[in-house]
Design an enzyme around this catalytic site. Structure first.
Site, PDB file in Angstrom:
ATOM      1  N   ASP A 109      -4.350  89.182 -17.487  1.00  0.00           N
ATOM      2  CA  ASP A 109      -5.087  89.909 -18.332  1.00  0.00           C
ATOM      3  C   ASP A 109      -6.641  89.818 -17.780  1.00  0.00           C
ATOM      4  OD1 ASP A 109      -3.242  90.356 -20.180  1.00  0.00           O
ATOM      5  OD2 ASP A 109      -4.114  88.979 -21.454  1.00  0.00           O
TER       6      ASP A 109
HETATM    7  N1  URA Z   1      -0.677  85.662 -21.933  1.00  0.00           N
HETATM    8  C1  URA Z   1      -1.653  86.662 -22.089  1.00  0.00           C
HETATM    9  O1  URA Z   1      -1.804  86.728 -23.166  1.00  0.00           O
HETATM   10  N2  URA Z   1      -2.280  86.695 -21.200  1.00  0.00           N
HETATM   11  C2  URA Z   1      -2.147  86.657 -19.666  1.00  0.00           C
HETATM   12  O2  URA Z   1      -2.917  87.104 -18.818  1.00  0.00           O
HETATM   13  C3  URA Z   1      -1.029  85.987 -19.383  1.00  0.00           C
HETATM   14  C4  URA Z   1      -0.187  85.449 -20.371  1.00  0.00           C
END
Ligand code: URA
Length: 241
Positions: A109
């Site tokens: 993310d």
């Molecule tokens: N889980 C999440 O919530 N975000 C990420 O970027 C990777 C795994």
């Protein structure tokens, strides 16, 4: 790739040129972005033969580029896709001096930092991201509140994150403070925002998230925004999975 009288599936050819994984190559084909000898092909399962000219998005590709494997420590504030319509910085901006066209393996993310692999080896990327290979991804999450034993047990067993029940995870509390906890969690699936959703399902909001390992490959002391090439052993480890 030297075809020498042989044929190869179009999606495999595109993957070996380092453009995308085979699955993404199928999307490119179905959307009409791929031409063989100047003619757009939309059917999946077509073969490329010796002498064929393959173009993706108007650019001729060759399935013979040198393979590169890069480990980036992604900072918060970069998106993992190659293109953003809001003009935000992408992880590719951080590896701009690599001559080959590499792409991220899976996603982190915008607000997540840590280990991100990038490569032009579409087949390996596909294998790493496919859940059937059960490659554990390790995250360190800073969460609000107390992560009680009961909540940790629910996370380990599997929680409903909105129509999907997560598989067993490894969870250990590294440090419990008065108002927040630092928790290590290992999962092998990769649903969208999975770790954040898992903690929120048990009542602990994630305030910071970092991926620290992918299987046996570790982020180590690499600084944020920096990258390194994988070692031969690390590449062989990934290929052996
Ligand atoms: N889980 C999440 O919530 N975000 C990420 O970027 C990777 C795994």
């Amino acid at each position: 790739m030297d075809l020498k009288g042989k044929t190869v599936r179009l999606n495999k050819y595109i993957a070996q040129a380092g453009i995308a994984s085979r699955r993404k190559a199928d999307d490119l084909i179905s959307c009409g972005n791929v031409k063989i000898n100047g003619i757009a092909v939309k059917e999946l399962g077509i073969d490329v033969k010796e002498g064929d000219v393959v173009e993706v998005n108007g650019r001729r590709i060759e399935a013979s580029e040198k393979k590169v494997y890069v480990l980036l420590n992604k900072p918060v504030g970069y998106i993992t896709t190659s293109f953003d319509d809001k003009n935000r910085a992408t992880v590719l901006d951080l590896v701009a001096d690599i001559p080959q066209r590499i792409f991220p393996v899976g996603r982190l993310d915008y607000n997540t930092s840590g280990l991100l692999l990038l490569t032009n080896d579409g087949d390996l990327a596909y294998r790493i991201t496919h859940p059937k290979h059960h490659i554990y991804k390790t995250y360190r999450a800073q969460v609000q509140g107390v992560l009680s034993g009961e909540r940790a047990a629910r996370l380990r067993k599997g929680v409903d994150i909105g129509g999907f029940v997560t598989s067993p995870a490894e969870v250990s509390v590294i440090k419990q403070g008065e108002r927040s906890a630092l928790v290590e969690i290992k999962i092998y699936e990769g649903k969208n925002r999975q770790v954040r959703k898992m903690f929120s399902a048990v009542g602990n909001k994630v305030t910071a998230l970092e991926r620290t390992a992918l299987g046996e490959i570790r982020l180590g002391r690499l600084m944020e925004g920096h990258y390194r090439k994988l070692t031969r052993e690390e590449i062989e480890y990934l290929k052996s999975l």
